[in-house]
Design a protein around this motif. Structure first.
Motif, short mmCIF file in Angstrom:
data_model
loop_
_atom_site.label_atom_id
_atom_site.label_comp_id
_atom_site.label_asym_id
_atom_site.label_seq_id
_atom_site.Cartn_x
_atom_site.Cartn_y
_atom_site.Cartn_z
N CYS A 190 79.26 34.41 34.47
CA CYS A 190 78.89 33.62 33.28
C CYS A 190 78.04 34.44 32.32
N VAL A 193 80.20 36.75 30.32
CA VAL A 193 80.88 36.01 29.25
C VAL A 193 79.92 35.80 28.08
N ALA A 232 87.30 41.74 27.16
CA ALA A 232 87.62 40.34 27.42
C ALA A 232 88.64 40.19 28.54
N VAL A 233 89.62 41.10 28.60
CA VAL A 233 90.65 41.03 29.65
C VAL A 233 90.02 41.21 31.02
N ILE A 235 86.78 40.88 31.89
CA ILE A 235 85.83 39.80 32.19
C ILE A 235 86.58 38.51 32.51
N GLY A 236 87.62 38.21 31.73
CA GLY A 236 88.43 37.04 32.04
C GLY A 236 89.12 37.15 33.38
N GLY A 237 89.60 38.36 33.72
CA GLY A 237 90.21 38.57 35.02
C GLY A 237 89.23 38.34 36.15
N ALA A 239 86.69 36.34 36.05
CA ALA A 239 86.49 34.90 36.14
C ALA A 239 87.64 34.24 36.91
N LEU A 240 88.86 34.68 36.66
CA LEU A 240 90.02 34.12 37.37
C LEU A 240 89.95 34.44 38.87
#
Length: 253
Positions: A190, A193, A232-233, A235-237, A239-240
């Motif tokens: 978090c 992000v 972003a890719v 960090i988003g990965g 999170a997933l």
């Protein structure tokens, strides 16, 4: 005279604590009876630490430390030397090192993604029963990082974090240890992000002449927006992956 120092009246000694730390680091760690409740509480605490600006002004220093360690260890992997990390009170951090110009982009890139990647690794380890091993590894890395830390803030926060981790390994029951490691992982994801959102906002306002994305653009002639997208890719990965780890460990999800 016995050299083992008694820490408490119940007979717990330094040796007992050390043995407990080794056991926790080398054996599986049980989850709480209700993993779903654990995750819900961990997420709520993480949001409280990340969303309100006043709290983030304090808790964000943890993310900054991991961010700068990302730069530092990425530099070491490319042969850079004389790594030095300094922190300031406004979440700014500076990592300097000596090496070839070719290693600069790699070193610069890993600041923003690393907190999310470390966070996902902690969530994955905690939910799969290896919270003790993950926390022991993180503690060892923080101890090693003391070689690079410079300044009062870095010298204060890093040893304090190491001490808290050691106390958890030595004294926390399994469910508490697992909960804490998962909670730290969710907080780091978090926090990554939040840091990325702040970075993107700064770029949109034209206030980031010395940001990592801008420095990468100057070093590679690849636009800063591309580097922001790559951040972003990853960090988003992360999170997933964290979400998948949670769903896999909780029946019914």
């Amino acid at each position: 005279m016995d050299r083992v120092t008694v820490l408490a009246g119940d007979g717990v000694t330094v040796l007992d604590g050390a043995q407990r730390m080794i056991e926790q680091a080398t054996s599986a760690t049980a989850l709480p009876e209700s993993p779903l409740l654990l995750v819900a509480i961990a997420l709520a605490v993480a949001l409280v630490l990340v969303v309100p600006r006043a709290i983030w002004s304090i808790s964000g220093h943890v993310v900054t430390i991991v961010h700068e360690l990302g730069h530092g260890f990425a530099g070491l992997l490319t042969g850079r030397r004389s790594v030095s990390i300094r922190l300031s009170g406004n979440h700014a951090g500076v990592t300097t090192s000596k090496g070839t110009a070719a290693s600069v982009p790699w070193t610069t890139f890993w600041g923003y993604p690393v907190p999310a990647l470390v966070g996902a690794a902690l969530v994955l380890a905690g939910m799969s029963g290896w919270a003790g091993a993950a926390l022991a590894a993180a503690t060892a890395i923080l101890l090693l990082s003391l070689l690079f830390m410079r300044g009062i803030l870095a010298w204060l926060l890093t040893p304090l974090t190491v001490l808290l981790a050691a106390v958890l390994l030595a004294a926390a029951p399994d469910p508490w240890l697992s909960s804490t490691v998962v909670g730290i992982g969710i907080f780091l994801v978090c926090g990554a992000v939040r840091a990325l959102v702040n970075l993107v906002r700064g770029h949109l306002r034209g206030r980031t002449h010395d940001s990592d994305a801008r420095l990468l653009a100057q070093a590679t002639r690849v636009p800063a927006g591309v580097w922001l997208l790559l951040f972003a890719v990853l960090i988003g990965g992360a999170a997933l992956v964290s979400g998948w780890a949670v769903a896999s460990a909780i029946p019914g999800l």
